[in-house]
Design a protein around this motif. Structure first.
Motif, short mmCIF file in Angstrom:
data_model
loop_
_atom_site.label_atom_id
_atom_site.label_comp_id
_atom_site.label_asym_id
_atom_site.label_seq_id
_atom_site.Cartn_x
_atom_site.Cartn_y
_atom_site.Cartn_z
N UNK A 14 0.93 -1.11 0.12
CA UNK A 14 0.04 0.00 -0.12
C UNK A 14 0.75 1.05 -0.06
N UNK A 15 1.91 1.13 0.93
CA UNK A 15 2.65 2.52 1.19
C UNK A 15 3.57 2.75 -0.21
N UNK A 16 3.81 1.72 -1.05
CA UNK A 16 4.42 1.78 -2.31
C UNK A 16 3.66 1.96 -3.58
N UNK A 17 2.31 1.58 -3.40
CA UNK A 17 1.30 1.46 -4.42
C UNK A 17 1.66 0.68 -5.50
N UNK A 18 2.06 -0.64 -5.09
CA UNK A 18 2.52 -1.47 -5.93
C UNK A 18 1.56 -2.96 -5.83
N UNK A 19 1.85 -3.90 -6.64
CA UNK A 19 0.76 -5.01 -6.84
C UNK A 19 0.82 -5.77 -5.55
N UNK A 20 -0.24 -6.14 -4.97
CA UNK A 20 -0.39 -6.83 -3.75
C UNK A 20 0.02 -8.27 -3.74
N UNK A 21 0.40 -8.84 -4.89
CA UNK A 21 0.87 -10.28 -5.13
C UNK A 21 2.46 -10.13 -5.30
N UNK A 22 3.00 -9.65 -6.17
CA UNK A 22 4.41 -9.46 -6.36
C UNK A 22 5.37 -8.27 -5.61
N UNK A 23 4.47 -7.24 -5.47
CA UNK A 23 5.22 -6.15 -4.99
C UNK A 23 6.14 -5.39 -5.82
N UNK A 44 -4.88 -9.88 -12.13
CA UNK A 44 -6.29 -8.93 -12.68
C UNK A 44 -6.75 -8.53 -11.37
N UNK A 45 -6.56 -6.91 -11.55
CA UNK A 45 -7.40 -6.26 -10.46
C UNK A 45 -8.76 -6.10 -10.34
N UNK A 46 -9.35 -6.82 -11.26
CA UNK A 46 -10.95 -6.66 -11.31
C UNK A 46 -11.50 -7.19 -10.03
N UNK A 47 -10.80 -7.63 -9.00
CA UNK A 47 -11.36 -8.17 -7.65
C UNK A 47 -11.56 -6.84 -6.73
N UNK A 48 -10.74 -5.79 -7.13
CA UNK A 48 -10.57 -4.64 -6.37
C UNK A 48 -11.58 -3.84 -6.35
N UNK A 102 -2.09 5.86 -1.03
CA UNK A 102 -1.66 4.70 -0.12
C UNK A 102 -2.57 4.08 0.41
N UNK A 103 -3.53 4.80 0.84
CA UNK A 103 -4.63 4.18 1.77
C UNK A 103 -5.58 3.26 0.83
N UNK A 104 -5.62 3.83 -0.29
CA UNK A 104 -6.74 3.22 -1.47
C UNK A 104 -5.69 1.68 -1.71
N UNK A 105 -4.46 2.02 -1.77
CA UNK A 105 -3.51 0.74 -2.25
C UNK A 105 -3.65 -0.16 -1.30
N UNK A 106 -3.40 0.25 -0.03
CA UNK A 106 -3.33 -0.74 1.09
C UNK A 106 -4.82 -1.50 1.48
N UNK A 107 -6.02 -0.90 1.12
CA UNK A 107 -7.17 -1.35 1.21
C UNK A 107 -7.55 -2.56 -0.05
N UNK A 108 -6.61 -2.39 -1.15
CA UNK A 108 -6.89 -3.28 -2.21
C UNK A 108 -5.95 -4.49 -1.83
N UNK A 109 -4.59 -4.31 -1.29
CA UNK A 109 -3.80 -5.16 -0.84
C UNK A 109 -4.61 -5.95 0.33
#
Length: 127
Positions: A14-23, A44-48, A102-109
């Motif tokens: 989340x803090x780095x705004x990166x993919x939750x699987x590979x980072x 695929x980010x369609x789950x988010x 970063x908060x949105x990315x953290x919630x997606x992760x």
């Protein structure tokens, strides 16, 4: 089921705004628009679908912090009204815009890690 050892933490992703699987892959295609998929691992980010959660958390947290500091400053220093407007509104805007991604990315992760999905009739247990 445990996650792989190389998987990044949801907070780090989340803090780095990166993919939750590979980072490594980028999560965003715009300021707040999610990419279709990870450019590194192909997730695929369609789950988010964090919906309004990030905005609510950011506005609440930043609002409480900025207003608390502002209230203390008004009592302690009694600055002129123009100075209050010149500092409080930019602090609220910068705080909200600076933390929203970063908060949105953290919630997606978190959605990815916990395999969150929309509830439905099939998720209700019958007794």
């Amino acid at each position: 089921m445990t996650s792989p050892v190389h998987a990044p933490s949801s907070l780090r992703s989340g803090l780095l705004c990166r993919c939750p699987r590979c980072g490594e892959g980028r999560l965003y295609a715009g300021f707040l628009r999610l990419a279709k998929r990870c450019d590194r691992c192909g997730l695929d980010y369609s789950f988010a679908d964090p919906a309004d959660g990030p905005a609510f958390f950011v506005m609440t947290g930043v609002g409480i912090l900025v207003i608390a500091v502002w209230a203390w400053a008004v009592v302690a220093a009694q600055p002129p009204l123009w100075l209050q407007f010149a500092t409080v509104f930019p602090a609220l805007l910068a705080g909200c815009l600076g933390t929203l991604r970063p908060v949105k990315a953290w919630l997606v992760a978190e959605q990815y890690i916990h395999k969150a999905s929309e509830g439905g009739a099939s998720s209700v247990q019958k007794s």
